[in-house]
Motif scaffolding. Sequence first.
Motif, mmCIF file in Angstrom:
data_model
loop_
_atom_site.group_PDB
_atom_site.id
_atom_site.type_symbol
_atom_site.label_atom_id
_atom_site.label_comp_id
_atom_site.label_asym_id
_atom_site.label_seq_id
_atom_site.Cartn_x
_atom_site.Cartn_y
_atom_site.Cartn_z
ATOM 1 N N VAL A 197 1.022 -1.344 0.220
ATOM 2 C CA VAL A 197 0.034 -0.580 0.093
ATOM 3 C C VAL A 197 1.275 1.307 -0.330
ATOM 4 O O VAL A 197 0.953 1.902 -1.071
ATOM 5 C CB VAL A 197 -1.176 0.002 1.260
ATOM 6 C CG1 VAL A 197 -1.661 1.495 1.088
ATOM 7 C CG2 VAL A 197 -2.045 -0.937 0.839
ATOM 8 N N ARG A 198 1.812 0.990 0.848
ATOM 9 C CA ARG A 198 2.870 2.692 1.048
ATOM 10 C C ARG A 198 3.077 2.642 -0.200
ATOM 11 O O ARG A 198 4.083 3.889 -1.102
ATOM 12 C CB ARG A 198 3.670 2.489 2.343
ATOM 13 C CG ARG A 198 2.899 2.149 3.311
ATOM 14 C CD ARG A 198 4.279 2.155 4.088
ATOM 15 N NE ARG A 198 3.562 2.160 6.105
ATOM 16 C CZ ARG A 198 2.931 2.985 6.459
ATOM 17 N NH1 ARG A 198 2.910 4.146 5.955
ATOM 18 N NH2 ARG A 198 2.819 3.003 7.735
ATOM 19 N N SER A 212 -0.403 5.706 10.563
ATOM 20 C CA SER A 212 0.092 4.484 11.007
ATOM 21 C C SER A 212 -0.734 2.658 10.509
ATOM 22 O O SER A 212 -1.880 2.796 10.279
ATOM 23 C CB SER A 212 0.242 3.768 12.937
ATOM 24 O OG SER A 212 -1.856 4.476 13.024
ATOM 25 N N ILE A 213 -0.521 1.677 11.253
ATOM 26 C CA ILE A 213 -0.723 0.944 10.688
ATOM 27 C C ILE A 213 -2.380 0.696 11.507
ATOM 28 O O ILE A 213 -3.514 0.859 10.139
ATOM 29 C CB ILE A 213 -0.311 -0.764 10.994
ATOM 30 C CG1 ILE A 213 1.087 -0.802 10.120
ATOM 31 C CG2 ILE A 213 -1.397 -1.686 10.572
ATOM 32 C CD1 ILE A 213 1.678 -2.386 10.482
ATOM 33 N N ASP A 214 -2.607 1.240 12.260
ATOM 34 C CA ASP A 214 -4.228 0.938 12.768
ATOM 35 C C ASP A 214 -4.976 2.707 12.203
ATOM 36 O O ASP A 214 -6.371 2.431 11.750
ATOM 37 C CB ASP A 214 -4.070 1.415 14.437
ATOM 38 C CG ASP A 214 -3.700 0.413 14.800
ATOM 39 O OD1 ASP A 214 -3.599 -0.840 14.367
ATOM 40 O OD2 ASP A 214 -3.297 0.731 16.162
ATOM 41 N N GLU A 215 -4.112 3.308 11.363
ATOM 42 C CA GLU A 215 -4.693 4.375 11.083
ATOM 43 C C GLU A 215 -5.353 3.822 9.127
ATOM 44 O O GLU A 215 -6.858 4.773 8.647
ATOM 45 C CB GLU A 215 -3.893 6.070 10.806
ATOM 46 C CG GLU A 215 -4.408 6.481 12.532
ATOM 47 C CD GLU A 215 -3.214 7.373 11.959
ATOM 48 O OE1 GLU A 215 -3.144 8.836 12.648
ATOM 49 O OE2 GLU A 215 -1.851 7.083 11.422
ATOM 50 N N LEU A 216 -4.539 3.731 8.740
ATOM 51 C CA LEU A 216 -4.910 2.633 7.510
ATOM 52 C C LEU A 216 -5.486 2.109 7.138
ATOM 53 O O LEU A 216 -6.667 2.069 6.752
ATOM 54 C CB LEU A 216 -3.270 2.371 6.770
ATOM 55 C CG LEU A 216 -1.713 3.402 6.523
ATOM 56 C CD1 LEU A 216 -1.490 2.357 6.343
ATOM 57 C CD2 LEU A 216 -2.623 4.484 5.308
ATOM 58 N N ARG A 217 -5.931 1.399 8.634
ATOM 59 C CA ARG A 217 -6.741 0.439 8.195
ATOM 60 C C ARG A 217 -8.220 1.229 8.593
ATOM 61 O O ARG A 217 -9.401 0.356 7.887
ATOM 62 C CB ARG A 217 -6.362 -1.083 9.850
ATOM 63 C CG ARG A 217 -7.303 -2.007 10.193
ATOM 64 C CD ARG A 217 -7.523 -3.351 11.035
ATOM 65 N NE ARG A 217 -6.009 -3.512 10.954
ATOM 66 C CZ ARG A 217 -4.984 -3.373 12.044
ATOM 67 N NH1 ARG A 217 -5.811 -2.405 12.935
ATOM 68 N NH2 ARG A 217 -3.356 -3.622 11.870
ATOM 69 N N ALA A 252 -9.068 2.514 5.524
ATOM 70 C CA ALA A 252 -9.873 1.137 4.241
ATOM 71 C C ALA A 252 -11.538 0.983 5.363
ATOM 72 O O ALA A 252 -12.005 0.591 4.027
ATOM 73 C CB ALA A 252 -8.432 0.142 4.532
ATOM 74 N N ARG A 253 -11.244 0.737 5.813
ATOM 75 C CA ARG A 253 -12.581 -0.129 6.869
ATOM 76 C C ARG A 253 -13.664 0.625 6.231
ATOM 77 O O ARG A 253 -15.010 0.796 6.154
ATOM 78 C CB ARG A 253 -11.948 -0.491 8.138
ATOM 79 C CG ARG A 253 -11.979 -1.574 8.148
ATOM 80 C CD ARG A 253 -11.708 -1.990 9.423
ATOM 81 N NE ARG A 253 -11.119 -3.528 9.433
ATOM 82 C CZ ARG A 253 -10.367 -3.698 10.485
ATOM 83 N NH1 ARG A 253 -10.587 -2.917 12.065
ATOM 84 N NH2 ARG A 253 -10.317 -4.756 10.849
ATOM 85 N N THR A 254 -13.689 2.553 6.399
ATOM 86 C CA THR A 254 -14.313 3.320 6.480
ATOM 87 C C THR A 254 -14.718 3.614 5.130
ATOM 88 O O THR A 254 -16.071 3.676 4.474
ATOM 89 C CB THR A 254 -14.015 4.423 6.617
ATOM 90 O OG1 THR A 254 -13.682 4.480 8.175
ATOM 91 C CG2 THR A 254 -14.495 5.954 6.425
#
Length: 85
Positions: A47-48, A59-64, A67-69
């Motif tokens: 992805v990066r 962060s990975i959490d922000e990217l996740r 994506a979920r949104t």
Amino acid sequence: MATETDDRGRIYLPKELRDRHGERFRVVDLPSRIVLVPVDDDPIQAVRESAGPAFEGKSIDELRDDARTAIAEESRRETEGKTDT
């Protein structure tokens, strides 16, 4: 391309597709269709690389979460019959 499942529910993907997209896929169940999404060995790095600097500093959490949104929004639009495709 059309394909069918066998008696055990397996799908055959031609070698050309496996060579191009790999051997691992995530199955995404949308209201009107199923989508196979190739899974890279290191999905975050992929992805990066594809997004360039757009995700720098996230962060990975922000990217996740992002994506979920996006997936939830696409599903909502599709359920309401407002797809772009």
